[in-house]
Design a protein around this motif. Structure first.
Motif, PDB file in Angstrom:
ATOM      1  N   THR A 184      46.906  43.627  36.114  1.00  0.00           N
ATOM      2  CA  THR A 184      48.149  42.866  36.042  1.00  0.00           C
ATOM      3  C   THR A 184      48.306  42.064  34.753  1.00  0.00           C
ATOM      4  O   THR A 184      49.336  41.408  34.581  1.00  0.00           O
ATOM      5  CB  THR A 184      48.263  41.904  37.235  1.00  0.00           C
ATOM      6  OG1 THR A 184      47.160  40.992  37.207  1.00  0.00           O
ATOM      7  CG2 THR A 184      48.293  42.661  38.548  1.00  0.00           C
ATOM      8  N   ALA A 185      47.321  42.111  33.864  1.00  0.00           N
ATOM      9  CA  ALA A 185      47.415  41.354  32.609  1.00  0.00           C
ATOM     10  C   ALA A 185      48.526  41.940  31.739  1.00  0.00           C
ATOM     11  O   ALA A 185      48.735  43.155  31.705  1.00  0.00           O
ATOM     12  CB  ALA A 185      46.084  41.396  31.869  1.00  0.00           C
ATOM     13  N   LYS A 186      49.225  41.076  31.049  1.00  0.00           N
ATOM     14  CA  LYS A 186      50.313  41.516  30.182  1.00  0.00           C
ATOM     15  C   LYS A 186      49.754  42.167  28.921  1.00  0.00           C
ATOM     16  O   LYS A 186      48.755  41.714  28.366  1.00  0.00           O
ATOM     17  CB  LYS A 186      51.206  40.339  29.815  1.00  0.00           C
ATOM     18  CG  LYS A 186      51.940  39.787  30.997  1.00  0.00           C
ATOM     19  CD  LYS A 186      52.904  38.722  30.598  1.00  0.00           C
ATOM     20  CE  LYS A 186      53.600  38.249  31.853  1.00  0.00           C
ATOM     21  NZ  LYS A 186      54.641  37.328  31.637  1.00  0.00           N
ATOM     22  N   LYS A 187      50.410  43.196  28.486  1.00  0.00           N
ATOM     23  CA  LYS A 187      49.979  43.939  27.298  1.00  0.00           C
ATOM     24  C   LYS A 187      49.947  43.047  26.061  1.00  0.00           C
ATOM     25  O   LYS A 187      49.038  43.157  25.239  1.00  0.00           O
ATOM     26  CB  LYS A 187      50.933  45.121  27.094  1.00  0.00           C
ATOM     27  CG  LYS A 187      50.664  45.962  25.891  1.00  0.00           C
ATOM     28  CD  LYS A 187      49.630  47.001  26.178  1.00  0.00           C
ATOM     29  CE  LYS A 187      49.574  47.980  25.010  1.00  0.00           C
ATOM     30  NZ  LYS A 187      48.280  48.086  24.442  1.00  0.00           N
ATOM     31  N   GLU A 188      50.905  42.136  25.921  1.00  0.00           N
ATOM     32  CA  GLU A 188      50.948  41.246  24.761  1.00  0.00           C
ATOM     33  C   GLU A 188      49.719  40.333  24.721  1.00  0.00           C
ATOM     34  O   GLU A 188      49.157  40.072  23.660  1.00  0.00           O
ATOM     35  CB  GLU A 188      52.220  40.382  24.777  1.00  0.00           C
ATOM     36  CG  GLU A 188      53.503  41.174  24.684  1.00  0.00           C
ATOM     37  CD  GLU A 188      53.968  41.715  26.029  1.00  0.00           C
ATOM     38  OE1 GLU A 188      53.617  41.142  27.078  1.00  0.00           O
ATOM     39  OE2 GLU A 188      54.670  42.740  26.022  1.00  0.00           O
ATOM     40  N   TYR A 189      49.313  39.856  25.890  1.00  0.00           N
ATOM     41  CA  TYR A 189      48.131  38.983  25.969  1.00  0.00           C
ATOM     42  C   TYR A 189      46.870  39.750  25.560  1.00  0.00           C
ATOM     43  O   TYR A 189      46.055  39.243  24.787  1.00  0.00           O
ATOM     44  CB  TYR A 189      47.989  38.424  27.383  1.00  0.00           C
ATOM     45  CG  TYR A 189      46.758  37.583  27.570  1.00  0.00           C
ATOM     46  CD1 TYR A 189      46.706  36.280  27.085  1.00  0.00           C
ATOM     47  CD2 TYR A 189      45.638  38.087  28.221  1.00  0.00           C
ATOM     48  CE1 TYR A 189      45.571  35.507  27.244  1.00  0.00           C
ATOM     49  CE2 TYR A 189      44.502  37.324  28.385  1.00  0.00           C
ATOM     50  CZ  TYR A 189      44.471  36.036  27.891  1.00  0.00           C
ATOM     51  OH  TYR A 189      43.337  35.282  28.040  1.00  0.00           O
ATOM     52  N   ILE A 190      46.733  40.963  26.054  1.00  0.00           N
ATOM     53  CA  ILE A 190      45.563  41.784  25.724  1.00  0.00           C
ATOM     54  C   ILE A 190      45.536  42.081  24.225  1.00  0.00           C
ATOM     55  O   ILE A 190      44.480  41.985  23.584  1.00  0.00           O
ATOM     56  CB  ILE A 190      45.574  43.103  26.536  1.00  0.00           C
ATOM     57  CG1 ILE A 190      45.550  42.818  28.043  1.00  0.00           C
ATOM     58  CG2 ILE A 190      44.419  43.995  26.129  1.00  0.00           C
ATOM     59  CD1 ILE A 190      44.302  42.148  28.540  1.00  0.00           C
ATOM     60  N   ASP A 191      46.696  42.413  23.658  1.00  0.00           N
ATOM     61  CA  ASP A 191      46.758  42.690  22.218  1.00  0.00           C
ATOM     62  C   ASP A 191      46.411  41.452  21.398  1.00  0.00           C
ATOM     63  O   ASP A 191      45.683  41.539  20.410  1.00  0.00           O
ATOM     64  CB  ASP A 191      48.152  43.193  21.833  1.00  0.00           C
ATOM     65  CG  ASP A 191      48.418  44.598  22.344  1.00  0.00           C
ATOM     66  OD1 ASP A 191      47.443  45.324  22.628  1.00  0.00           O
ATOM     67  OD2 ASP A 191      49.606  44.957  22.473  1.00  0.00           O
ATOM     68  N   ARG A 192      46.941  40.300  21.796  1.00  0.00           N
ATOM     69  CA  ARG A 192      46.659  39.055  21.075  1.00  0.00           C
ATOM     70  C   ARG A 192      45.172  38.703  21.146  1.00  0.00           C
ATOM     71  O   ARG A 192      44.569  38.321  20.140  1.00  0.00           O
ATOM     72  CB  ARG A 192      47.495  37.915  21.648  1.00  0.00           C
ATOM     73  CG  ARG A 192      47.452  36.667  20.808  1.00  0.00           C
ATOM     74  CD  ARG A 192      48.320  35.602  21.377  1.00  0.00           C
ATOM     75  NE  ARG A 192      47.855  35.349  22.752  1.00  0.00           N
ATOM     76  CZ  ARG A 192      48.555  34.754  23.686  1.00  0.00           C
ATOM     77  NH1 ARG A 192      49.762  34.327  23.432  1.00  0.00           N
ATOM     78  NH2 ARG A 192      48.072  34.569  24.888  1.00  0.00           N
ATOM     79  N   SER A 207      42.694  40.805  21.609  1.00  0.00           N
ATOM     80  CA  SER A 207      41.897  41.801  20.892  1.00  0.00           C
ATOM     81  C   SER A 207      42.004  41.613  19.382  1.00  0.00           C
ATOM     82  O   SER A 207      41.123  42.057  18.644  1.00  0.00           O
ATOM     83  CB  SER A 207      42.329  43.210  21.275  1.00  0.00           C
ATOM     84  OG  SER A 207      43.640  43.465  20.836  1.00  0.00           O
TER      85      SER A 207
END
Length: 61
Positions: free
Chosen positions: A39-47, A49
Motif C-alpha cells: 500500500t506504500a505510495k510510489k512517490e514515497y518509495i522513489d523519494r 530510494s
C-alpha cells in the motif's frame, strides 16, 4: 546440558504458551510489513530510494 535445561523447562507451568506467542508476533509483523509494502505510495518509495544518491546535502570538506 540439554537435559538440565529440559528438566527446568518442564517444571515451569504455562511455558507452552511462549512459542505460540512468538510465532504470532512473527506472523503479525510480517503480514503488517507485507501490507505496508503493497500500500506504500510510489512517490514515497522513489523519494526514499533516491536518498543515498542525493548529493545536495553532502558537505564538502
Amino acid at each position: 546440558m540439554l537435559k538440565y535445561i529440559k528438566h527446568h523447562m518442564d517444571s515451569i507451568s504455562g511455558i507452552e504458551i511462549y512459542p505460540m506467542i512468538s510465532l504470532l508476533i512473527f506472523f503479525i509483523f510480517f503480514v503488517a510489513l507485507f501490507w505496508w509494502v503493497l500500500t506504500a505510495k510510489k512517490e514515497y518509495i522513489d523519494r526514499m530510494s533516491d536518498i543515498p544518491l542525493d548529493n545536495q546535502n553532502d558537505t564538502q570538506l
